[in-house]
Enzyme design. Structure first.
Site, PDB file in Angstrom:
ATOM      1  N   GLY A 515       0.722  -1.128   0.046  1.00  0.00           N
ATOM      2  CA  GLY A 515      -0.010  -0.173  -0.030  1.00  0.00           C
ATOM      3  C   GLY A 515       0.730   1.207  -0.186  1.00  0.00           C
ATOM      4  O   GLY A 515       0.366   2.317  -0.780  1.00  0.00           O
ATOM      5  N   LEU A 618       9.299   6.590   3.683  1.00  0.00           N
ATOM      6  CA  LEU A 618       8.722   7.798   3.622  1.00  0.00           C
ATOM      7  C   LEU A 618       8.315   8.523   4.709  1.00  0.00           C
ATOM      8  O   LEU A 618       8.567   9.707   4.623  1.00  0.00           O
ATOM      9  CB  LEU A 618       7.181   7.225   3.020  1.00  0.00           C
ATOM     10  CG  LEU A 618       7.461   6.593   1.375  1.00  0.00           C
ATOM     11  CD1 LEU A 618       5.903   6.020   1.286  1.00  0.00           C
ATOM     12  CD2 LEU A 618       7.746   7.429   0.301  1.00  0.00           C
ATOM     13  N   ASN A 619       7.953   7.884   5.806  1.00  0.00           N
ATOM     14  CA  ASN A 619       7.732   8.508   6.991  1.00  0.00           C
ATOM     15  C   ASN A 619       8.280   7.477   8.267  1.00  0.00           C
ATOM     16  O   ASN A 619       7.681   6.699   8.657  1.00  0.00           O
ATOM     17  CB  ASN A 619       6.241   8.761   7.374  1.00  0.00           C
ATOM     18  CG  ASN A 619       5.920   9.569   8.489  1.00  0.00           C
ATOM     19  OD1 ASN A 619       6.971   9.804   9.368  1.00  0.00           O
ATOM     20  ND2 ASN A 619       4.576   9.965   8.699  1.00  0.00           N
ATOM     21  N   PRO A 620       9.558   7.874   8.573  1.00  0.00           N
ATOM     22  CA  PRO A 620      10.121   7.064   9.631  1.00  0.00           C
ATOM     23  C   PRO A 620       9.330   6.734  10.835  1.00  0.00           C
ATOM     24  O   PRO A 620       9.419   5.669  11.666  1.00  0.00           O
ATOM     25  CB  PRO A 620      11.476   7.671   9.947  1.00  0.00           C
ATOM     26  CG  PRO A 620      11.872   8.534   8.682  1.00  0.00           C
ATOM     27  CD  PRO A 620      10.420   8.966   8.239  1.00  0.00           C
ATOM     28  N   GLN A 626       4.719   0.657  12.327  1.00  0.00           N
ATOM     29  CA  GLN A 626       4.429  -0.583  11.589  1.00  0.00           C
ATOM     30  C   GLN A 626       5.236  -1.558  11.893  1.00  0.00           C
ATOM     31  O   GLN A 626       4.863  -2.747  12.102  1.00  0.00           O
ATOM     32  CB  GLN A 626       4.491  -0.288  10.163  1.00  0.00           C
ATOM     33  CG  GLN A 626       3.416   0.474   9.489  1.00  0.00           C
ATOM     34  CD  GLN A 626       2.212  -0.276   9.568  1.00  0.00           C
ATOM     35  OE1 GLN A 626       1.826  -1.468   8.712  1.00  0.00           O
ATOM     36  NE2 GLN A 626       1.202  -0.140  10.401  1.00  0.00           N
ATOM     37  N   GLU A 693       4.654  -5.613   6.795  1.00  0.00           N
ATOM     38  CA  GLU A 693       4.816  -7.190   7.088  1.00  0.00           C
ATOM     39  C   GLU A 693       6.294  -7.571   7.592  1.00  0.00           C
ATOM     40  O   GLU A 693       6.420  -8.538   8.030  1.00  0.00           O
ATOM     41  CB  GLU A 693       4.052  -7.848   6.094  1.00  0.00           C
ATOM     42  CG  GLU A 693       2.757  -7.431   5.798  1.00  0.00           C
ATOM     43  CD  GLU A 693       1.987  -8.421   4.809  1.00  0.00           C
ATOM     44  OE1 GLU A 693       2.534  -9.196   4.249  1.00  0.00           O
ATOM     45  OE2 GLU A 693       0.652  -8.188   4.881  1.00  0.00           O
TER      46      GLU A 693
END
Lengths: 733, 316
Positions: A515, A618-620, A626, A693
């Site tokens: 995504g 993209l955004n640490p 995640q 994941e």
């Protein structure tokens, strides 16, 4: 826009917003309770009635009769849709077990009725008055019993799940060091916080569902197929999702039964699935039995590698392919990987976070630990020694896009203090605690899928992004805003993002950790088109101009982009064939430290570290969330999560959140996550890969290996609970 | 949930009388277990008598040097009380090992004694359960029994009493005070309060219909070192696989009770007498009549190892 060649230097390499830690733009809404989840959307349509789903009381068989009279006469009841009075609904490519199947029962708690009433309590009370008689049929509910009837499974793209290379048997037979071990993983539940929930409303032939779903376009098409209506007549809206983990990739019974209930009641119906139904009504990660054989020279170089996995599913087809990472991770000329699937009479098995790889690492990466011990080589060194370079070990025709696994392992070992680990297990003790460390490597594919978006610039310089992409807690809103702001040269707070509505351009959706990379590439494509439109309007080349601070500049000239007036552009990123020459993967080194109570065998994780190689991050800030979320889920899978199959009745017996235990705060220690600063030019113009994941691929094995290092007891049957190894713990002094 | 009527009782005697005389009536206090069970229709009371206005919310010293704990004292308040923390630490530790902060704020001392088993088949009304429906059979026998009882159970039911607080109360030899529907009071030793299932697993305590718990009395402090070890699959918000409550004196004598293994907190005085010989002797005596399933037989060695850990800690 087609991405048809490796990315070269581009605006993201000079990024001011992309790649910077950015708090979630939807965060204030969420923490203040102002972000409405599906069951809370009281304002979208008037006159909402409440639906309650009745689940089947048997695992297999047929409904003989349903007594509905008492329920129909109960206070507040508006309508009842029951299996004995309704045709089975249709199927879709996404659902295998029928969601409302008429009299035939395919699994326990399959929906057999929905009761619609004025209030939630009335619907629930009336539902209990339905008396259902069944003719139960015998079923097979035990993976070990059906294993011998397994067939070679099929993968995500229909490929055979058996691959061989060289001469495994010969090489393994002659190997100086050999491991041959069998591991089992149990059925697992997504157990997401927000249950399945839908409000359904009909307007003539048109159906709107406000729901909780990861894949809006799949859902729209599936719902049309299931209900036998045109997809154009279905709108799916899911702006906020309270956790999915793969369980919400597909339309489930809440949406179908709400739609049927709303039709029968002639008014909108809301359903939030009751928690005790969630575990058997919906999908789960199937259990596996995995055999791993590793043969190596006395120097630790792997010469033979075999990984076989057995799982079972209601369809007898697609299973839990625990072998997926094995062709990718380690060298070895002689190989066998095979994933076999049997038919079983249990609820449907389907995707759960890193399907295949999550349990696959729990076997392969423990076997590697066993090999390291037998070969007398440090487990970190063994992995570096057998690291792959250039091409995929199990598929030498395929090039590796960008890989820094050895760097992950080295930096992780340094950072974690790996040198403090005792090679001999069971040697470190602090009071009543045995302590140990474990390591595992992680691989998860970094796929991309075509994805579209619409960007609209208003006359006052505000930018709106619309795409049917979902934010399932992952941070999609924020990375999409960062991407759009970066590409258009606008400040972040000038950008608003609207997601999850099937009226918006079709995105990749959220799943398979595709995504982040895919949806942002689609937004980039739309922004490139908008830049061209602005250029055409104002008379410059939008591709060549530099966009900064609301100004477009080219060759010393400048234009305020608002001078172009209100404009809107659609765009879609698609991917060219060149990518099929490459394997795009994400890599990690996972470390864990545990202490084990020498008396009771209880395991406490004390530290976890993930070092991740996943291209541009993209955004640490949200990427870290995640990864550590994956590590939490991995800790659960290793130490406690287990859907207990009642093999007589054919269902998951512990079907609530008291019985299906997931980690609590007290189970989770300090977690550290480090991203290597890498760029993958094969993946997309952003050179960015997802990490949703990767975080669950490996920490499970690292914890298991740490338990072994602490105790000297190898538990190959997950989860590692005290009952499995109490009798093998060191004797009490 | 079935429809029910509701009233708030003014006096204990009235409450007891109403429940005794009203078919299908039950008391409700904190409701942390009862409401959950009503929602899934494991419990289907027709009338609820709310006892929360009756007082019973004080912790007072008794003339004998012990403590009288009102039945409506919350778990949180009880576990935090200075005298309890000082003199009955096993009780504080047991309570804090249970449930969550939110639940402990709501759960009462009396209600906690009456919480029902957590057997998965008791909770699933599609499954046979003698406790839910006498004569229905027991799905847990031969089924998912890992959490269930190993001793004091019967062919009709292998469920456990799931709580923590009562295990500590058993070690302390607490006494449960009640008022009966006729207004008379009685005192029930905790050892006699919970029943073994036998052929009637639906009857879980010796309370008579309408009999209301008013207080729990702790005898004078025992001294010694206090331990509560709860072994579970996760570190909070989980029921015990095995729990061990123990008070160990300087000479190695003491008392021990086990939770998560039986229909009641499991204490065998003859086993207490063997504490100086070590955990193995104690557990062999306490579990001599155990009848575990294949899935839960681990509980006996687990109980032994947990007690061994306590005795090691007690020795310092």
């Amino acid at each position: 826009m087609e991405f048809n060649a490796p990315a070269t230097e581009n605006l993201f390499d000079r990024a001011k917003l992309v790649g910077k830690s950015t708090p979630r733009i939807d965060g204030p809404l969420k923490v203040s309770g102002a972000a409405p989840y599906a069951a809370e959307r009281h304002d979208v349509v008037a006159g909402q009635a409440y639906g309650w789903i009745v689940g089947a009381a048997i695992a297999k068989g047929r409904i003989r009769s349903m007594e509905l009279g008492d329920a129909r006469r109960a206070p507040g009841v508006v309508a009842i849709v029951a299996a004995t009075e309704h045709e089975p609904v249709g199927t879709s490519p996404y659902n295998h077990a029928p969601l409302f199947g008429g009299r035939d029962i395919a699994h326990y708690h399959q929906a057999i009725a929905v009761v619609v009433a004025e209030t939630f309590e009335q619907a629930r009370a009336a539902a209990s008055l339905i008396r259902t008689q069944y003719d139960a049929a015998d079923g097979v509910h035990d993976l070990a019993r059906v294993k011998s009837a397994a067939k070679i499974g099929t993968g995500f793209s229909g490929e055979s799940m058996k691959d061989t290379l060289g001469d495994f048997d010969g090489a393994f037979g002659g190997a100086a060091v050999k491991i041959d071990a069998t591991y089992t993983t149990p059925d697992e539940a997504h157990a997401m916080m927000e249950p399945f929930a839908t409000i359904a409303a009909w307007e003539g032939d048109k159906l709107t569902v406000w729901t909780s779903n990861q894949m809006i376009n799949w859902g729209k098409r599936a719902l049309a197929s299931i209900l036998g209506i045109e997809a154009d007549n279905v709108r799916v809206d899911s702006p906020y999702v309270g956790g999915g983990f793969g369980g919400k990739l597909f339309i489930r019974a809440d949406a179908v039964m709400a739609a049927l209930g709303a039709k029968a009641a002639k008014r909108p119906v809301k359903i939030a699935m009751q928690r005790p139904l969630m575990f058997n009504n919906s999908t789960h990660r199937p259990a596996t039995i995995q055999r791993v054989r590793l043969g190596a020279g006395s120097d630790g170089r792997i010469t033979a590698i075999a990984h076989e996995c057995w799982s079972a599913n209601i369809t007898g087809e697609d299973g839990e392919h625990g072998t997926l990472q094995t062709p990718k991770l380690y060298t070895g000329a002689n190989r066998l990987t095979a994933s076999y699937v049997s038919q079983i009479d249990l609820p449907e098995g389907n995707a759960m976070r890193a399907p295949g790889e999550a349990p696959g690492h729990m076997a392969l990466e423990v076997a590697m630990d066993e090999l390291a011990e037998q070969a007398g080589i440090d487990p970190v060194e063994l992995r570096i020694l057998n690291d792959a370079h250039g091409v995929v070990p199990g598929d030498p025709e395929t090039k590796i896009s960008d890989r820094h696994l050895a760097r992950c392992l080295k930096e992780g070992a340094e950072r974690f203090g790996w040198s403090e680990r005792k090679a001999q297990p069971g040697q470190a003790r602090n009071g009543r605690w045995l302590t140990g460390m474990g390591v595992a490597a992680g691989y998860r594919a970094g796929p991309t899928a075509k994805s579209a978006a619409r960007v609209s610039l208003s006359a006052d310089g505000k930018l709106k992004v619309e795409t049917d992409m979902t934010d399932i807690g992952t941070g999609s809103y924020t990375i999409i805003a960062q991407t759009a702001a970066e590409t258009m040269g606008l400040p972040l707070d000038s950008v608003t993002v609207e997601l999850g509505d099937s009226n918006f351009p079709v995105s990749s959706g959220s799943g398979g950790q595709w995504g982040a990379a895919s949806s942002t590439a689609g937004v980039y494509a739309a922004c490139v088109n908008l830049r061209r439109m602005i250029g055409e309007k104002l008379g410059f080349d939008g591709d060549a101009a530099d966009f900064q601070g609301g100004l477009a500049t080219l060759d010393g000239q400048g234009w305020q982009i608002t001078e172009a007036g209100a404009l809107s552009a659609d765009g879609e990123m698609t991917y060219g064939d060149f990518k099929s020459d490459y394997d795009v993967g994400t890599y990690a080194a996972h470390f864990a430290e545990v202490r084990v109570d020498a008396f009771t065998g209880e395991v406490h994780i004390t530290r976890m570290l993930a070092v991740c190689d996943a291209g541009r991050i993209l955004n640490p800030l949200s990427a870290r969330s995640q990864v550590i979320g994956g590590m939490v889920m991995a800790a659960g899978a290793t130490l406690m999560e287990d859907l207990h199959v009642d093999k007589r009745f054919g269902f998951f017996a512990n079907h609530d959140l008291a019985g299906y235990e997931v980690p609590v705060h007290a189970d989770i220690p300090h977690q550290e996550c480090i991203f290597l600063d890498t760029l993958d030019p094969i993946v997309s113009p952003m050179k960015a890969k997802g990490v949703g994941e990767l975080g669950i691929c490996g920490p499970n094995a690292a914890v298991a290996n740490a338990v072994y290092n602490a105790t000297g007891v190898r538990v190959r049957e997950y989860p590692i609970t005290v009952d499995k190894y109490l009798d093998r713990l060191p004797a009490l002094a | 949930m079935r429809s029910f009527t509701y009233e708030r009782a003014k006096t204990a005697a009235d409450a007891a009388k109403t429940v005794a005389e009203t078919q299908g009536a039950k008391f409700i206090a904190g409701g942390t277990n009862l409401l959950d069970l009503m929602k899934i229709e494991v419990e289907t009371p027709t009338h609820l008598v709310d006892v929360q206005d009756l007082g019973f919310d004080a912790i007072e010293e008794t003339p004998e040097g012990g403590l009288r704990i009102g039945a409506l004292v919350s778990n949180t308040a009880l576990s935090a009380h200075p005298a309890v923390r000082r003199d009955y630490a096993v009780l504080t530790r047991a309570i804090q090992a249970g449930a969550s902060g939110q639940l402990r704020n709501k759960a009462t001392t009396g209600g906690n004694l009456l919480q029902r088993t957590r057997c998965a088949y008791f909770y699933d009304t599609n499954m046979p359960c003698n406790k839910r429906k006498p004569g229905d059979g027991c799905a847990a026998l031969g089924g998912f029994s890992r959490q269930l009882g190993v001793i004091g159970i019967s062919d009709a039911c292998i469920a456990t009493y799931p709580g923590d607080m009562a295990v500590a109360l058993r070690v302390l030899d607490a006494v449960v005070e009640t008022v009966k529907p006729d207004g008379t009071a009685r005192a029930i030793p905790i050892a006699d309060f919970h029943r073994l299932w036998g052929d009637t697993p639906q009857t879980e305590t010796v309370l008579e219909p309408g009999e209301l718990i008013t207080a729990v009395v702790l005898p004078e402090p025992l001294g010694g070192q206090h331990f509560y070890q709860k072994v579970r699959d996760r570190r909070s918000y989980a029921f015990a696989l095995v729990s061990v409550a123990a008070v160990i004196q300087a000479d190695g004598t003491g008392r021990v009770a086990f939770g998560g293994v039986a229909p009641k907190p499991w204490r065998v005085e003859a086993a207490d007498a063997l504490l100086q010989q070590g955990a193995s002797a104690v557990v062999a005596e306490a579990f001599a009549d155990a009848r575990p399933t294949e899935q839960n037989k681990f509980k006996i060695p687990l109980a032994e190892r947990a007690l061994a850990g306590i005795l090691a800690d007690a020795r310092g």
